[in-house]
Structures are given as C-alpha cells and as structure tokens.
Scaffold this motif. Structure first.
Motif, short mmCIF file in Angstrom:
data_model
loop_
_atom_site.label_atom_id
_atom_site.label_comp_id
_atom_site.label_asym_id
_atom_site.label_seq_id
_atom_site.Cartn_x
_atom_site.Cartn_y
_atom_site.Cartn_z
N HIS A 14 49.05 41.27 33.62
CA HIS A 14 47.87 39.90 33.37
C HIS A 14 47.30 39.76 34.67
O HIS A 14 47.72 39.22 35.66
CB HIS A 14 48.66 38.73 33.01
CG HIS A 14 47.60 37.75 32.46
ND1 HIS A 14 48.21 36.57 32.38
CD2 HIS A 14 46.37 37.64 32.51
CE1 HIS A 14 47.02 35.70 31.98
NE2 HIS A 14 45.90 36.45 32.34
N LEU A 15 46.15 39.94 34.63
CA LEU A 15 45.13 39.64 36.00
C LEU A 15 44.31 38.54 35.67
O LEU A 15 43.72 38.49 34.41
CB LEU A 15 44.19 40.75 36.49
CG LEU A 15 45.02 41.59 37.44
CD1 LEU A 15 45.90 42.61 36.44
CD2 LEU A 15 43.72 42.90 37.99
N HIS A 16 44.05 37.56 36.35
CA HIS A 16 43.28 36.44 35.96
C HIS A 16 42.13 36.30 37.09
O HIS A 16 42.53 36.28 38.20
CB HIS A 16 43.86 35.04 36.00
CG HIS A 16 42.84 33.97 35.37
ND1 HIS A 16 42.54 33.82 34.24
CD2 HIS A 16 42.40 32.81 36.34
CE1 HIS A 16 41.77 32.65 34.04
NE2 HIS A 16 41.70 32.24 35.25
N PHE A 17 40.80 36.33 36.63
CA PHE A 17 39.45 36.15 37.65
C PHE A 17 39.07 34.80 37.57
O PHE A 17 38.44 34.18 36.52
CB PHE A 17 38.63 37.34 37.19
CG PHE A 17 39.13 38.70 37.32
CD1 PHE A 17 38.51 39.32 38.44
CD2 PHE A 17 39.99 39.32 36.38
CE1 PHE A 17 39.14 40.77 38.66
CE2 PHE A 17 40.60 40.61 36.37
CZ PHE A 17 39.98 41.32 37.78
N ASN A 18 38.91 34.13 38.54
CA ASN A 18 38.14 32.80 38.66
C ASN A 18 36.71 33.18 38.92
O ASN A 18 36.45 34.21 39.71
CB ASN A 18 38.45 31.86 39.77
CG ASN A 18 39.88 31.11 39.26
OD1 ASN A 18 40.88 31.16 40.08
ND2 ASN A 18 39.98 30.58 38.14
N GLY A 19 35.71 32.65 38.60
CA GLY A 19 34.34 32.88 38.59
C GLY A 19 33.79 34.09 38.05
O GLY A 19 33.05 34.87 38.31
N LEU A 20 34.20 34.21 36.79
CA LEU A 20 34.09 35.41 35.94
C LEU A 20 32.51 35.70 35.72
O LEU A 20 31.92 37.04 35.42
CB LEU A 20 34.72 35.23 34.61
CG LEU A 20 34.47 36.44 33.45
CD1 LEU A 20 35.18 37.47 33.71
CD2 LEU A 20 35.07 35.84 32.08
N GLY A 24 29.76 39.55 41.27
CA GLY A 24 30.58 40.43 42.04
C GLY A 24 32.04 40.49 41.33
O GLY A 24 32.70 41.70 41.26
N ILE A 25 32.49 39.66 40.65
CA ILE A 25 33.89 39.07 39.83
C ILE A 25 33.60 39.89 38.28
O ILE A 25 34.51 40.54 37.96
CB ILE A 25 34.23 37.80 39.68
CG1 ILE A 25 34.47 37.40 40.98
CG2 ILE A 25 35.26 37.60 38.77
CD1 ILE A 25 35.80 37.81 41.58
N ALA A 76 39.78 35.63 43.31
CA ALA A 76 38.90 34.78 43.06
C ALA A 76 37.76 35.28 44.11
O ALA A 76 38.15 36.18 44.97
CB ALA A 76 39.43 33.55 43.86
N SER A 77 36.58 34.63 43.66
CA SER A 77 35.42 35.30 44.66
C SER A 77 35.61 34.37 46.05
O SER A 77 35.95 33.41 46.35
CB SER A 77 34.12 34.49 44.01
OG SER A 77 33.20 34.76 44.93
N PRO A 84 39.52 23.90 45.97
CA PRO A 84 40.91 23.55 45.44
C PRO A 84 41.37 23.96 43.93
O PRO A 84 42.39 24.35 43.57
CB PRO A 84 41.08 21.97 45.34
CG PRO A 84 39.89 21.57 45.49
CD PRO A 84 38.84 22.58 46.13
N ARG A 85 39.99 23.98 43.28
CA ARG A 85 40.41 24.58 41.74
C ARG A 85 40.69 25.92 41.95
O ARG A 85 41.07 26.56 40.88
CB ARG A 85 38.87 24.54 41.13
CG ARG A 85 38.51 23.12 40.77
CD ARG A 85 37.45 23.04 39.94
NE ARG A 85 36.34 23.74 40.72
CZ ARG A 85 35.18 23.17 41.06
NH1 ARG A 85 34.58 22.16 40.95
NH2 ARG A 85 34.30 24.18 41.73
N THR A 86 40.39 26.74 42.74
CA THR A 86 40.93 28.15 42.86
C THR A 86 42.09 28.55 43.62
O THR A 86 42.60 29.57 43.93
CB THR A 86 39.74 29.13 43.40
OG1 THR A 86 39.55 28.76 44.85
CG2 THR A 86 38.43 28.93 42.59
#
Length: 100
Positions: A14-20, A24-25, A76-77, A84-86
């Motif tokens: 499981h990979l989670h990406f912030n800023g989907l 770039g993400i 995360a980007s 702090p959210r990331t």
C-alpha cells in the motif's frame, strides 16, 4: 523486445500519495498502480488529475492530506516540505526523504 521478468519489490504493498492532483505526483500514482501496488491518494481540491486517478481505480480522498495507518510507504510532493498535514506517523517510511 522481451519484457523483463523480475518481481517488483513493492508489488501488492500500500502506497499513499499526498497531493495526488499535482502534475508530478499524479503520474507517479498511475505508474505505481499499473505496477501492481495498492495505491491511495489525497488532495485538498478536485481537478482533472484526481478524477483521472479515480477513473483508473485509485482510491482518492479530497479535502485532506493525511496518511492512512495501512500505508507501507508515504509519498509527498517536495512542494510542501514543511506542511504539517503531510507529516506521517514515525512508523511510515516517507519519500522524498528529508535531509539529515
């Protein structure tokens, strides 16, 4: 040309990406999903990239930037290095890694 036959080390993880929704993400999430990884992602607002990711079968959460406890890796980007959210829980490996 013959396709390489080697296992991917993160396949099934499981990979989670912030800023989907970012330029770039979004491609990275698509590549990870195509490589057999369980991909989730989030962004603060919807756009055509978040909609395209959802159409591919990627679980997209809007209005937040958080890391699920089940994520084996958090991506995360670098556009938000001090946001702090990331910041993931200390148990999550994070990429890109921050300096020493």
């Amino acid at each position: 040309m013959r396709e390489p036959q080697m296992p991917l080390p993160l396949a099934g993880q499981h990979l989670h990406f912030n800023g989907l929704g970012g330029k770039g993400i979004a491609p990275a999430t698509s590549l990870a999903h195509a490589a057999g990884m369980r991909v989730t992602g989030d962004d603060l607002v919807p756009n055509y990239r978040t909609r395209a990711s959802a159409a591919e079968g990627i679980e997209v959460t809007l209005g937040t930037n958080t890391v699920p406890d089940t994520a084996a890796l958090h991506v995360a980007s670098a556009a938000w290095p001090s946001c702090p959210r990331t910041s993931p829980p200390s148990s999550h490996p994070t990429w890109p890694a921050t300096g020493p």
